[in-house]
Design a protein around this motif. Structure first.
Motif, PDB file in Angstrom:
ATOM      1  N   VAL A  75       0.836  -1.205   0.000  1.00 35.93           N
ATOM      2  CA  VAL A  75       0.000   0.000   0.000  1.00 35.93           C
ATOM      3  C   VAL A  75       0.867   1.250   0.000  1.00 35.93           C
ATOM      4  O   VAL A  75       0.582   2.227  -0.710  1.00 35.93           O
ATOM      5  N   TYR A  96      -2.334  -3.071  -6.989  1.00 37.32           N
ATOM      6  CA  TYR A  96      -2.084  -3.667  -5.672  1.00 37.32           C
ATOM      7  C   TYR A  96      -1.638  -5.116  -5.824  1.00 37.32           C
ATOM      8  O   TYR A  96      -0.658  -5.539  -5.194  1.00 37.32           O
ATOM      9  N   HIS A 134      -7.094  -6.466   7.067  1.00 41.94           N
ATOM     10  CA  HIS A 134      -6.502  -5.295   6.412  1.00 41.94           C
ATOM     11  C   HIS A 134      -6.843  -5.267   4.925  1.00 41.94           C
ATOM     12  O   HIS A 134      -7.108  -4.200   4.356  1.00 41.94           O
ATOM     13  N   PHE A 138      -8.931  -2.415   2.845  1.00 43.99           N
ATOM     14  CA  PHE A 138      -8.342  -1.770   1.671  1.00 43.99           C
ATOM     15  C   PHE A 138      -9.304  -1.817   0.490  1.00 43.99           C
ATOM     16  O   PHE A 138      -9.441  -0.837  -0.249  1.00 43.99           O
ATOM     17  N   GLU A 141     -11.841   0.803   0.859  1.00 39.76           N
ATOM     18  CA  GLU A 141     -11.288   2.130   0.547  1.00 39.76           C
ATOM     19  C   GLU A 141     -11.203   2.383  -0.950  1.00 39.76           C
ATOM     20  O   GLU A 141     -11.657   3.421  -1.443  1.00 39.76           O
TER      21      GLU A 141
END
Length: 224
Positions: A75, A96, A134, A138, A141
């Motif tokens: 990230v 990513y 996590h 992500f 987001e």
């Protein structure tokens, strides 16, 4: 003569969670197993045990943090690109994936040892438990604004499905990468591109050519 880890007192270095994680990974690679106890691990690296507990509660907690540290690094790396904010959800996810799997490749010896040595598949999944949290955060987001449903209830259901689907897709990709024997893991790169394109085509209900293309790829690679 090269200096070994245990020859460098941890007290002489800055003790951080990342440093402890790094030393843990080295220990696992050198011994083909994780430390049997916090005491033995601290003795091996020359660290005072109480300093260990400032960052981790147990050996298992370090194990779970490894894949989180890979995620945070990925990230951070992609965030350094000034063009990232201009990308849509699919391209952000692709970026990513490519970045995360480059990091995995740089640490492949540890990852393979950590995930493939476990006969009990559940134990492997437990090592990814914190990373999963996590990862899904992500996805929330970078997918902001992607779903256009006005109903809050339906939107939440779709968002949950999107996050869980992304996680399943990641796990399938991870399995493919672990078994990939192509030079430079080029087949994994191709798998990432085709699988994400096919997934978004399904979500967007656009023509299924990419879905069929991805299906042919899976059959060719004998992934079941």
């Amino acid at each position: 003569m090269a200096t070994k880890i245990k020859d460098i007192p941890a007290a002489a270095q800055e003790i951080t969670a990342d440093r402890i994680t790094e030393l843990f990974m080295q220990y696992v690679l050198e011994n083909s197993k994780k430390p049997e106890s916090v005491y033995l691990f601290c003795k091996h690296i020359g660290m005072v045990e109480k300093d260990f507990y400032k960052h981790f509660a147990s050996i298992d907690s370090i194990e779970k943090s490894v894949f989180v540290s890979f995620h945070k690094l990925a990230v951070n790396l992609i965030s350094q690109s000034g063009d990232l904010d201009l990308l849509g959800f699919r391209d952000k996810l692709l970026t990513y994936y490519y970045t995360y799997f480059e990091i995995l490749t740089a640490n492949r010896s540890y990852v393979v040892l950590a995930l493939k040595q476990e006969k009990n598949r559940l134990n492997s999944l437990l090592k990814l438990k914190e990373f999963r949290t996590h990862f899904k955060a992500f996805i929330t987001e970078i997918s902001a604004g992607y779903l256009k449903v006005k109903s809050e209830r339906i939107h939440k259901a779709q968002q949950d499905a999107l996050e869980e689907g992304a996680w399943i897709q990641f796990m399938v990709t991870l399995k493919f990468w672990l078994d990939d024997e192509s030079i430079g893991f080029e087949k994994t790169d191709l798998f990432i591109e085709k699988s994400i394109r096919a997934t978004f085509d399904l979500i967007d209900t656009t023509p299924l050519e990419s879905v069929i293309d991805f299906g042919k790829f899976l059959i060719k690679e004998k992934l079941k």
